[in-house]
Scaffold this active site. Sequence first.
Site, mmCIF file in Angstrom:
data_model
loop_
_atom_site.group_PDB
_atom_site.id
_atom_site.type_symbol
_atom_site.label_atom_id
_atom_site.label_comp_id
_atom_site.label_asym_id
_atom_site.label_seq_id
_atom_site.Cartn_x
_atom_site.Cartn_y
_atom_site.Cartn_z
ATOM 1 N N GLU A 1 0.818 -1.217 0.000
ATOM 2 C CA GLU A 1 0.000 0.000 0.000
ATOM 3 C C GLU A 1 0.849 1.263 0.000
ATOM 4 O O GLU A 1 0.573 2.214 -0.742
ATOM 5 C CB GLU A 1 -0.923 0.026 1.234
ATOM 6 N N ALA B 1 7.636 -37.386 -6.666
ATOM 7 C CA ALA B 1 7.729 -37.942 -8.019
ATOM 8 C C ALA B 1 7.658 -39.461 -7.929
ATOM 9 O O ALA B 1 8.421 -40.079 -7.181
ATOM 10 C CB ALA B 1 9.027 -37.503 -8.689
ATOM 11 N N GLY C 1 11.871 -37.526 2.376
ATOM 12 C CA GLY C 1 11.560 -38.737 1.645
ATOM 13 C C GLY C 1 10.195 -39.278 1.980
ATOM 14 O O GLY C 1 9.400 -38.677 2.702
#
Length: 341
Positions: A57, A159, A274
Site C-alpha cells: 500500500e 515424483a 523422503g
Amino acid sequence: MATPADIKWMDAAARLASRYLGTTADNPTVGALIVDPKTQILIARGVTAAGGRPHAETQAIENAGEKARGATLFVTLEPCNHYGKTPPCVDAVIASGLGQVVIGQKDPDPRTSGKSIEKMRLAGIDVTVLNKHLPTALLHKAFFKRVETNLPFVTAKLAVSNDGMVGRIGEGNVPITGAEAKTWTHTLRSRVDAIAVGAKTANLDNPSLNVRLKGLEVRSPKPMIFTSKPETVPASLKLIADHAAQIITTNGGLTQALRDVANAGVNHLLIEGGPALLNSLLEEGLIDQFYLLESDKNVGENGQPAASGSNIRDKLASFQFLDYSTEQLGADRVTLIRRND
C-alpha cells in the site's frame, strides 16, 4: 456492494502479487492498485517488497503521489494497523486522501483484524470488503494458516514412477521425471518460503534443494532438515555446508516441529521427501496439498514404494484428498491434490 469493476481490479491485484510469492519473508505477499474511479485508469501499483518491507500500500501511494487523492485503492489484504519495523499502513492510506478502499481479504492478525476497516471508515473513506473472493483467498492461504494455527501451510511434492516407486532401496537419487518436470519443480521452489527433507533423504541424496533457473537463483527457499537425531546429520552435507540449512528436530512430534517452522517466520513449507517423512505427515493430517508427479518410467527391481501397504493415490484418497487439476509436463504429468475439508 462490490461491482464487476471491483472484482476485475482485485483479480488483477492478486495476479500481480502472485508473481512474488516466496519473496516476502514472514509477511503476506500483498498486491495494491490505485485506480481513477471516473476513468477506471490505473494510476499506480505496489507489491510487498523483497524481505517483506516496504508494504504494497505504501509503495502504491508513494508511486501515485497527489493522484492518490480521491482515488480508489484495491488491496488484496486489509492494511496493517500495528507498529512493527514500519508504521501502520492504514495511517498512510488515510493521510493520502484516498476516497475508497476495496479489500480482498480481512486480515486474520488480531492486531489488525477489522480495526483498519473501522479506522478508515471513521476517517470518511468508503471501504468495501469483498465476499468470498477466491484469488485473494488463495494468494494469502499460507499466511492465514500460520496466523490462525501457528503452523505453516504444508505442500508435499513427490515424483512417482509408473510402477509406484520413488527410487531404489539403498540408492541415492534415481531420475524418474524428465526435463520439463524438473523445470516445474524449480519454479515451485521459487514460490515457497522454505523447503524440507528428512535426514535419511538428506544423507542418501545429498541434495541442494535450491532454485536453478536462470534469473531466479536468488529465490531459493530456506532449506530445512527434519530429524529426530540431529547428531546423525553431518556438517559436510550440501544443505549444511553450502546452504546453511536449519535443523528441525522431531523429538517433540511433527506438530511441534511444524510450529518451530512457523515460529521461524515460514508461511509456506514445501516437503520434497523422503517417503517416510511424507507418509508420517500425511497420517497425522499435517499436509494441506499434494503435488504428485507421475512418470511413464518403471523403476523395477528393488524399488522403494511411494506409500507403504497401498498405492499412493489410494492412500491420498483415504485421507480425503481430491484431485484438483492436472498438467502435462512432457512425458510426465503433475496433479494437484487438495485435502477436502
